[in-house]
Design a protein around this motif. Sequence first.
Motif, PDB file in Angstrom:
ATOM      1  N   ARG A  87      98.041  87.777  90.602  1.00 36.06           N
ATOM      2  CA  ARG A  87      98.014  86.436  91.199  1.00 36.06           C
ATOM      3  C   ARG A  87      97.999  86.569  92.720  1.00 36.06           C
ATOM      4  NH1 ARG A  87      99.644  82.110  88.275  1.00 36.06           N
ATOM      5  NH2 ARG A  87     100.770  81.270  90.083  1.00 36.06           N
ATOM      6  N   VAL A  88      97.174  85.764  93.378  1.00 37.34           N
ATOM      7  CA  VAL A  88      97.026  85.857  94.830  1.00 37.34           C
ATOM      8  C   VAL A  88      98.355  85.640  95.550  1.00 37.34           C
ATOM      9  CG1 VAL A  88      95.914  84.868  96.868  1.00 37.34           C
ATOM     10  CG2 VAL A  88      94.583  85.247  94.775  1.00 37.34           C
ATOM     11  N   THR A  97      96.701  91.492  85.287  1.00 38.03           N
ATOM     12  CA  THR A  97      96.428  90.236  85.969  1.00 38.03           C
ATOM     13  C   THR A  97      97.176  90.217  87.294  1.00 38.03           C
ATOM     14  OG1 THR A  97      96.165  89.065  83.869  1.00 38.03           O
ATOM     15  CG2 THR A  97      96.614  87.727  85.830  1.00 38.03           C
ATOM     16  N   HIS A 138      89.917  87.564  93.863  1.00 40.75           N
ATOM     17  CA  HIS A 138      89.524  87.748  92.461  1.00 40.75           C
ATOM     18  C   HIS A 138      88.096  88.279  92.342  1.00 40.75           C
ATOM     19  CE1 HIS A 138      93.215  86.248  90.847  1.00 40.75           C
ATOM     20  NE2 HIS A 138      93.077  85.066  91.420  1.00 40.75           N
ATOM     21  N   THR A 148      93.449  85.636 101.679  1.00 42.43           N
ATOM     22  CA  THR A 148      92.105  85.233 101.258  1.00 42.43           C
ATOM     23  C   THR A 148      91.116  85.358 102.413  1.00 42.43           C
ATOM     24  OG1 THR A 148      92.990  83.707  99.606  1.00 42.43           O
ATOM     25  CG2 THR A 148      90.721  83.339 100.334  1.00 42.43           C
ATOM     26  N   GLN A 198      88.369  91.931  92.901  1.00 43.36           N
ATOM     27  CA  GLN A 198      88.904  92.616  91.717  1.00 43.36           C
ATOM     28  C   GLN A 198      87.835  92.728  90.628  1.00 43.36           C
ATOM     29  OE1 GLN A 198      91.946  90.688  89.261  1.00 43.36           O
ATOM     30  NE2 GLN A 198      93.083  92.628  89.250  1.00 43.36           N
ATOM     31  N   THR A 199      87.031  91.688  90.471  1.00 45.09           N
ATOM     32  CA  THR A 199      85.947  91.756  89.485  1.00 45.09           C
ATOM     33  C   THR A 199      84.955  92.856  89.850  1.00 45.09           C
ATOM     34  OG1 THR A 199      86.136  89.406  88.948  1.00 45.09           O
ATOM     35  CG2 THR A 199      84.039  90.480  88.440  1.00 45.09           C
ATOM     36  N   LEU A 201      95.090  96.474  94.066  1.00 48.14           N
ATOM     37  CA  LEU A 201      94.121  96.005  93.074  1.00 48.14           C
ATOM     38  C   LEU A 201      93.474  97.177  92.342  1.00 48.14           C
ATOM     39  CD1 LEU A 201      92.398  93.084  95.014  1.00 48.14           C
ATOM     40  CD2 LEU A 201      94.005  92.905  93.110  1.00 48.14           C
TER      41      LEU A 201
END
Length: 285
Positions: free
Chosen positions: A199-200, A197, A227, A215, A230-231, A190
């Motif tokens: 994707r999990v 982008t 996500h 997760t 990552q943010t 990441l």
Amino acid sequence: MPARDGLRPQRLYAVPRRQVTAALTAPVTRRLVVTDAGYSPASARFSVAPTDGARRTVVVICAGGSGWADVGGTRHRIGAGAALVIPAGTPHAYGASPSSPWTVWWCHLRGSDVPELVEALGSPVVPIRHLDRAVALADEIVGRLARDDDAPGRLVGVSGTAWKLLTQLIADRAAAPPPDDPLERAMDYLVSRLDGTVRVPELAALVGVSPSHLTTLFRRATGAGVHAYQTTLRMERARLLLTTTESTVSEIARDVGYGDPFHFSRQFRQLHAMSPTEFRSTTPR
């Protein structure tokens, strides 16, 4: 980060040798004293020719781009979000990658406690889990040395900041999972794909676990999902770019993976209670 117009100019500050000599016999600073420090943007292509290392320990914080280091005869690659720590007396050379020159903060350290702090790191290259904090401390060291005065507390304050920087690196090192750990591999991926982008399911397949297990690993380690992590990384890099470059908000949005600068600004405001422009104007530079 690639070289671009607008980066702050290179800075270099050296403590006069007489002050270093005095500090090495004074309370507090005899344990750790910063002898030199600086900031080098990508455009400066900062490097050091082969040297025996003398009596100073070298600490380099890489905030963008990449570089290399030969330490004691071993070649290392240093990427964004990593620290290079070279013990005093160790033969070394290092420099920026020709294709993606690094942006670095660096300092030289001496003092009775420095060898023990360096030993606790265990490796010349240390992953930084909170890059914005490390950069803020490194920049504070440079900023304090920039005050060209002989105030008694100046070097004490710089030493305290350097101590915080080293102990953060030690804590980051201790908290890092093994290199083959799927969580660590996913986090590293990441970091390398902030502008893309992810994707999990694809990330889970890459590190060899199921999406649900990945997760779960992220929630245990960070309290949030993939996500959200990552943010957090993107916003960490955005804060760094806002305070160390003159790049526009649109350019920074693209650098951290947002095609729409308005979406980036909304996301930034949600997390920081202010716009990127307001953050830049209220943050010391």
